[in-house]
Motif scaffolding. Structure first.
Motif, PDB file in Angstrom:
ATOM      1  N   GLN A 174     -77.411 -35.385 -37.243  1.00 58.45           N
ATOM      2  CA  GLN A 174     -77.050 -34.292 -38.138  1.00 58.45           C
ATOM      3  C   GLN A 174     -76.999 -33.051 -37.271  1.00 58.45           C
ATOM      4  O   GLN A 174     -77.944 -32.754 -36.533  1.00 58.45           O
ATOM      5  N   PHE A 175     -75.893 -32.338 -37.313  1.00 55.52           N
ATOM      6  CA  PHE A 175     -75.703 -31.137 -36.501  1.00 55.52           C
ATOM      7  C   PHE A 175     -75.133 -30.086 -37.430  1.00 55.52           C
ATOM      8  O   PHE A 175     -73.959 -30.103 -37.750  1.00 55.52           O
ATOM      9  N   LYS A 176     -76.006 -29.196 -37.920  1.00 55.94           N
ATOM     10  CA  LYS A 176     -75.613 -28.240 -38.944  1.00 55.94           C
ATOM     11  C   LYS A 176     -75.903 -26.814 -38.526  1.00 55.94           C
ATOM     12  O   LYS A 176     -76.925 -26.535 -37.915  1.00 55.94           O
ATOM     13  N   THR A 177     -75.005 -25.942 -38.908  1.00 53.53           N
ATOM     14  CA  THR A 177     -75.241 -24.511 -38.732  1.00 53.53           C
ATOM     15  C   THR A 177     -75.947 -23.994 -39.974  1.00 53.53           C
ATOM     16  O   THR A 177     -75.913 -24.616 -41.035  1.00 53.53           O
ATOM     17  N   ASP A 178     -76.598 -22.825 -39.831  1.00 54.53           N
ATOM     18  CA  ASP A 178     -77.362 -22.280 -40.957  1.00 54.53           C
ATOM     19  C   ASP A 178     -76.483 -21.682 -42.044  1.00 54.53           C
ATOM     20  O   ASP A 178     -76.917 -21.526 -43.174  1.00 54.53           O
ATOM     21  N   LYS A 179     -75.238 -21.346 -41.704  1.00 54.82           N
ATOM     22  CA  LYS A 179     -74.297 -20.793 -42.683  1.00 54.82           C
ATOM     23  C   LYS A 179     -72.915 -21.382 -42.418  1.00 54.82           C
ATOM     24  O   LYS A 179     -72.695 -22.033 -41.399  1.00 54.82           O
ATOM     25  N   THR A 180     -71.989 -21.107 -43.297  1.00 49.66           N
ATOM     26  CA  THR A 180     -70.609 -21.555 -43.088  1.00 49.66           C
ATOM     27  C   THR A 180     -69.664 -20.392 -42.801  1.00 49.66           C
ATOM     28  O   THR A 180     -68.502 -20.617 -42.485  1.00 49.66           O
ATOM     29  N   GLU A 181     -70.183 -19.154 -42.895  1.00 47.65           N
ATOM     30  CA  GLU A 181     -69.368 -17.967 -42.603  1.00 47.65           C
ATOM     31  C   GLU A 181     -70.192 -16.969 -41.805  1.00 47.65           C
ATOM     32  O   GLU A 181     -71.356 -16.714 -42.140  1.00 47.65           O
ATOM     33  N   TYR A 182     -69.571 -16.408 -40.769  1.00 53.64           N
ATOM     34  CA  TYR A 182     -70.256 -15.456 -39.887  1.00 53.64           C
ATOM     35  C   TYR A 182     -69.340 -14.276 -39.587  1.00 53.64           C
ATOM     36  O   TYR A 182     -68.117 -14.404 -39.608  1.00 53.64           O
ATOM     37  N   SER A 183     -69.961 -13.142 -39.280  1.00 55.71           N
ATOM     38  CA  SER A 183     -69.220 -11.995 -38.756  1.00 55.71           C
ATOM     39  C   SER A 183     -69.527 -11.912 -37.256  1.00 55.71           C
ATOM     40  O   SER A 183     -70.401 -12.618 -36.758  1.00 55.71           O
ATOM     41  N   LEU A 184     -68.832 -11.039 -36.566  1.00 53.46           N
ATOM     42  CA  LEU A 184     -69.028 -10.918 -35.118  1.00 53.46           C
ATOM     43  C   LEU A 184     -70.382 -10.324 -34.752  1.00 53.46           C
ATOM     44  O   LEU A 184     -70.761 -10.310 -33.589  1.00 53.46           O
ATOM     45  N   LYS A 185     -71.146  -9.836 -35.736  1.00 56.56           N
ATOM     46  CA  LYS A 185     -72.484  -9.291 -35.478  1.00 56.56           C
ATOM     47  C   LYS A 185     -73.576 -10.346 -35.649  1.00 56.56           C
ATOM     48  O   LYS A 185     -74.735 -10.085 -35.404  1.00 56.56           O
ATOM     49  N   ASP A 186     -73.204 -11.548 -36.099  1.00 52.02           N
ATOM     50  CA  ASP A 186     -74.179 -12.584 -36.435  1.00 52.02           C
ATOM     51  C   ASP A 186     -74.552 -13.470 -35.254  1.00 52.02           C
ATOM     52  O   ASP A 186     -73.896 -13.468 -34.217  1.00 52.02           O
ATOM     53  N   THR A 187     -75.604 -14.240 -35.468  1.00 52.65           N
ATOM     54  CA  THR A 187     -75.967 -15.334 -34.579  1.00 52.65           C
ATOM     55  C   THR A 187     -75.742 -16.633 -35.336  1.00 52.65           C
ATOM     56  O   THR A 187     -76.184 -16.776 -36.473  1.00 52.65           O
ATOM     57  N   VAL A 188     -75.023 -17.555 -34.714  1.00 57.28           N
ATOM     58  CA  VAL A 188     -74.817 -18.876 -35.297  1.00 57.28           C
ATOM     59  C   VAL A 188     -76.029 -19.720 -34.910  1.00 57.28           C
ATOM     60  O   VAL A 188     -76.200 -20.062 -33.744  1.00 57.28           O
ATOM     61  N   ASN A 189     -76.892 -19.990 -35.857  1.00 51.12           N
ATOM     62  CA  ASN A 189     -78.060 -20.837 -35.614  1.00 51.12           C
ATOM     63  C   ASN A 189     -77.711 -22.258 -36.037  1.00 51.12           C
ATOM     64  O   ASN A 189     -77.124 -22.460 -37.098  1.00 51.12           O
ATOM     65  N   ALA A 190     -78.080 -23.224 -35.201  1.00 48.01           N
ATOM     66  CA  ALA A 190     -77.757 -24.620 -35.511  1.00 48.01           C
ATOM     67  C   ALA A 190     -78.951 -25.510 -35.212  1.00 48.01           C
ATOM     68  O   ALA A 190     -79.745 -25.226 -34.314  1.00 48.01           O
ATOM     69  N   THR A 191     -79.037 -26.588 -35.961  1.00 46.33           N
ATOM     70  CA  THR A 191     -80.085 -27.589 -35.769  1.00 46.33           C
ATOM     71  C   THR A 191     -79.417 -28.936 -35.515  1.00 46.33           C
ATOM     72  O   THR A 191     -78.512 -29.332 -36.260  1.00 46.33           O
ATOM     73  N   PHE A 192     -79.854 -29.591 -34.449  1.00 45.72           N
ATOM     74  CA  PHE A 192     -79.384 -30.943 -34.130  1.00 45.72           C
ATOM     75  C   PHE A 192     -80.538 -31.894 -34.390  1.00 45.72           C
ATOM     76  O   PHE A 192     -81.627 -31.701 -33.865  1.00 45.72           O
ATOM     77  N   LYS A 193     -80.303 -32.914 -35.232  1.00 43.05           N
ATOM     78  CA  LYS A 193     -81.347 -33.902 -35.524  1.00 43.05           C
ATOM     79  C   LYS A 193     -80.845 -35.293 -35.162  1.00 43.05           C
ATOM     80  O   LYS A 193     -79.766 -35.706 -35.580  1.00 43.05           O
ATOM     81  N   ASN A 194     -81.659 -36.007 -34.397  1.00 39.24           N
ATOM     82  CA  ASN A 194     -81.361 -37.386 -34.036  1.00 39.24           C
ATOM     83  C   ASN A 194     -81.795 -38.274 -35.195  1.00 39.24           C
ATOM     84  O   ASN A 194     -82.975 -38.440 -35.449  1.00 39.24           O
ATOM     85  N   LYS A 195     -80.840 -38.864 -35.906  1.00 31.26           N
ATOM     86  CA  LYS A 195     -81.144 -39.719 -37.049  1.00 31.26           C
ATOM     87  C   LYS A 195     -81.032 -41.199 -36.696  1.00 31.26           C
ATOM     88  O   LYS A 195     -81.126 -42.044 -37.571  1.00 31.26           O
ATOM     89  N   SER A 196     -80.827 -41.497 -35.417  1.00 30.73           N
ATOM     90  CA  SER A 196     -80.720 -42.899 -35.002  1.00 30.73           C
ATOM     91  C   SER A 196     -82.094 -43.440 -34.623  1.00 30.73           C
ATOM     92  O   SER A 196     -83.075 -42.700 -34.581  1.00 30.73           O
TER      93      SER A 196
END
Length: 150
Positions: free
Chosen positions: A34-56
């Motif tokens: 599972q590789f998800k970002t915290d939001k689906t919309e960002y502005s140029l002032k934002d930080t894209v935070n993401a979580t990668f989870k090994n589900k295998s």
């Protein structure tokens, strides 16, 4: 003569089947993640935070170079184009990053650090290169899509 050709054909089919069994290497490695970002919309002032989870049920190894375990890609003309953007990962000092079954790792992209001309509004995603036991068999794993607007 026809009987001999038929028997030869059957032997040939058995031989082909046996070859396929003996040559069946693990190219279809399962990468459950599972590789998800915290939001689906960002502005140029934002930080894209993401979580990668090994589900295998196997350890995954994420390729790592110069503090980058993920790259950002932009959707253009029905293709994904890599964008050079630094990914924050100060806690990772080795290559590759080992992600055990069930383990989560976090990463992010601070969009504010870049020249506003480098990022156009559009659809983006994050991408990591992963492998399991054999580092020579790598696959790209992608996050959900997200939008960046100016």
């Amino acid at each position: 003569m026809k009987k001999l050709n038929f028997i030869s054909f059957l032997i040939f089919l058995v031989f082909i089947g046996a070859c396929n069994v003996f040559n069946s290497y693990d190219e279809g490695q399962r990468f459950e993640y599972q590789f998800k970002t915290d939001k689906t919309e960002y502005s140029l002032k934002d930080t894209v935070n993401a979580t990668f989870k090994n589900k295998s049920d196997q350890t995954l190894f994420l390729s790592y170079q110069i503090c980058t375990i993920a790259e950002m890609q932009k959707h253009e003309n029905k293709n994904w184009k890599s964008i050079s953007i630094p990914i924050f990962c100060p806690q990772y000092a080795k290559s590759p990053v080992k992600v055990e079954p069930g383990e989560k790792i976090e990463t992010g992209v601070n969009l504010n650090l870049f020249d506003k001309n480098d990022l156009a509004s559009g659809t983006y995603r994050l991408d990591v290169v992963a492998s399991q036991k054999d580092q020579n068999k790598q696959r790209e794993l992608t996050s959900n899509n997200f939008e960046i607007s100016k």
